[in-house]
Each structure stands twice: as C-alpha cells, then as structure tokens.
Design an enzyme around this catalytic site. Sequence first.
Site, PDB file in Angstrom:
ATOM      1  N   ASN A  49     -13.428   9.375  -1.869  1.00  0.00           N
ATOM      2  CA  ASN A  49     -13.871   8.309  -2.761  1.00  0.00           C
ATOM      3  C   ASN A  49     -13.877   7.058  -1.897  1.00  0.00           C
ATOM      4  O   ASN A  49     -12.808   6.543  -1.534  1.00  0.00           O
ATOM      5  CB  ASN A  49     -12.937   8.183  -3.964  1.00  0.00           C
ATOM      6  CG  ASN A  49     -13.044   9.397  -4.876  1.00  0.00           C
ATOM      7  OD1 ASN A  49     -14.136   9.916  -5.109  1.00  0.00           O
ATOM      8  ND2 ASN A  49     -11.911   9.874  -5.382  1.00  0.00           N
ATOM      9  N   CYS A  56       0.428   3.393   3.192  1.00  0.00           N
ATOM     10  CA  CYS A  56       1.119   2.787   4.339  1.00  0.00           C
ATOM     11  C   CYS A  56       2.618   3.060   4.228  1.00  0.00           C
ATOM     12  O   CYS A  56       3.268   3.393   5.226  1.00  0.00           O
ATOM     13  CB  CYS A  56       0.888   1.281   4.394  1.00  0.00           C
ATOM     14  SG  CYS A  56      -0.708   0.791   5.069  1.00  0.00           S
ATOM     15  N   CYS A  69       0.842  -1.211   0.000  1.00  0.00           N
ATOM     16  CA  CYS A  69       0.000   0.000   0.000  1.00  0.00           C
ATOM     17  C   CYS A  69       0.874   1.256   0.000  1.00  0.00           C
ATOM     18  O   CYS A  69       1.687   1.457   0.912  1.00  0.00           O
ATOM     19  CB  CYS A  69      -0.911  -0.029   1.235  1.00  0.00           C
ATOM     20  SG  CYS A  69      -1.808   1.509   1.477  1.00  0.00           S
ATOM     21  N   HIS A 123      -9.814  14.024   0.865  1.00  0.00           N
ATOM     22  CA  HIS A 123      -9.227  15.045  -0.006  1.00  0.00           C
ATOM     23  C   HIS A 123      -9.663  16.434   0.479  1.00  0.00           C
ATOM     24  O   HIS A 123     -10.863  16.657   0.712  1.00  0.00           O
ATOM     25  CB  HIS A 123      -9.759  14.913  -1.445  1.00  0.00           C
ATOM     26  CG  HIS A 123      -9.356  13.668  -2.164  1.00  0.00           C
ATOM     27  ND1 HIS A 123      -8.324  13.635  -3.092  1.00  0.00           N
ATOM     28  CD2 HIS A 123      -9.855  12.406  -2.137  1.00  0.00           C
ATOM     29  CE1 HIS A 123      -8.218  12.409  -3.592  1.00  0.00           C
ATOM     30  NE2 HIS A 123      -9.142  11.641  -3.033  1.00  0.00           N
ATOM     31  N   HIS A 165      -6.478   2.809   0.530  1.00  0.00           N
ATOM     32  CA  HIS A 165      -6.198   3.164   1.937  1.00  0.00           C
ATOM     33  C   HIS A 165      -6.987   4.449   2.148  1.00  0.00           C
ATOM     34  O   HIS A 165      -6.723   5.463   1.478  1.00  0.00           O
ATOM     35  CB  HIS A 165      -4.687   3.365   2.125  1.00  0.00           C
ATOM     36  CG  HIS A 165      -4.262   3.736   3.525  1.00  0.00           C
ATOM     37  ND1 HIS A 165      -3.185   3.136   4.156  1.00  0.00           N
ATOM     38  CD2 HIS A 165      -4.742   4.654   4.397  1.00  0.00           C
ATOM     39  CE1 HIS A 165      -3.038   3.676   5.362  1.00  0.00           C
ATOM     40  NE2 HIS A 165      -3.966   4.609   5.522  1.00  0.00           N
ATOM     41  N   HIS A 179      -8.660   7.854   2.566  1.00  0.00           N
ATOM     42  CA  HIS A 179      -8.072   9.198   2.620  1.00  0.00           C
ATOM     43  C   HIS A 179      -9.135  10.245   2.338  1.00  0.00           C
ATOM     44  O   HIS A 179     -10.038  10.032   1.532  1.00  0.00           O
ATOM     45  CB  HIS A 179      -6.910   9.333   1.627  1.00  0.00           C
ATOM     46  CG  HIS A 179      -7.238   8.863   0.249  1.00  0.00           C
ATOM     47  ND1 HIS A 179      -7.275   7.532  -0.099  1.00  0.00           N
ATOM     48  CD2 HIS A 179      -7.563   9.546  -0.865  1.00  0.00           C
ATOM     49  CE1 HIS A 179      -7.604   7.411  -1.363  1.00  0.00           C
ATOM     50  NE2 HIS A 179      -7.801   8.624  -1.859  1.00  0.00           N
ATOM     51  N   GLY A 186     -14.867   5.218  -7.473  1.00  0.00           N
ATOM     52  CA  GLY A 186     -13.694   5.708  -8.201  1.00  0.00           C
ATOM     53  C   GLY A 186     -12.447   5.780  -7.337  1.00  0.00           C
ATOM     54  O   GLY A 186     -11.436   6.345  -7.748  1.00  0.00           O
TER      55      GLY A 186
END
Length: 143
Positions: A87, A8, A5, A102, A98, A100, A93
Amino acid sequence: MVESCIFCRIAQDNLPSHKVYEDDKILAFLDKYPLARGHVLIIPKAHVSNIDELSGEDAQALFHTLFKLTKAVQRGLKTGSTTIGINNGPDSGQEVPHLHLHIIPRFPGDGGGPVHAVMRQRPSVNDEEMLQITKAVKENISA
Ligand code: AMP
Ligand code: ZN
C-alpha cells in the site's frame, strides 16, 4: 528513526515483534493482525514513507529479501501461492507510514481475491490516452 513510527520502534527493538529475517538494511517480521497464517512484513530499517523516498540501494535490498522470503514463507507454510503487495501512499489505504512489503500466503478456498480486487471498476482509457500515459511514464523514469 522516527520516534512516533511503530515500525521504526520495531526496527530499534523498542516494540516486540516476531522477527523472521534481519540484516543491516532490512527487517522482516510477522504482521500482528495477519490476513493469513504467515503474513510477513518486510521493511527498510531506514525510515521512508513510500517508494518515492526509497534509495536505490535499499530498493535492491528490499526486493532481494522479498525474493528470499517469499520462497521461505511458501515452504514454511506449505503453499505454492502468495499475494505480494505494497500500500504505497495514503490514497492506497496505507495505514503505517513506514514503507513495507506484504507477503500474504494464499491457500485453496481462502476466500481472498486477486490484487485486481483493490479496485471495483476499471476506467475506460482510449488509445490516445494510452499513448499519453505511456509517454508520461517513460519521461519520468529516473536512475
Ligand atoms: P498497511 O495498511 O499496508 O499500512 O499495513 C499495515 C500493517 O501493519 C497491517 O497489516 C497491520 O496488521 C500491521 N501492523 C500494525 N501494527 C503492527 C505491529 N505492532 N506489529 C506488526 N504488524 C503490525
Ligand atoms: Zn519508521
């Protein structure tokens, strides 16, 4: 930590990034391929793919960081507007699996749209379906 990842690896300092914030649970860094100057990503350091897998504690830490960083990004980039999004899952999409958040700074005439632009049309939902949907969501609220 998931070896394959990229987020990570960023959290472990095994990949370079432009970090803007870090504490024991959370890391925030600049998006490498920004949609706008100052596009920031916020991640929980513990690997989860999506919100469904997130602990309540990390959810709180994540939103608290969003609260602090949105103001910092807006002040730092000298704008009063941001688009904030996740997302959440492959059908949305999401490209990096992992979780997150935005933070995308917005500027006058930047050519972007509102979050509503993620869908091209709105389904027509009748009153009965609205009631069923309300019930289905309410029944599935967990601690
Ligand atoms: P999403 O489609 O929500 O999964 O978004 C993934 C985001 O990660 C995109 O906006 C990418 O530009 C960004 N990204 C991909 N690789 C990196 C990286 N190594 N460092 C920082 N951001 C990245
Ligand atoms: Zn990860």
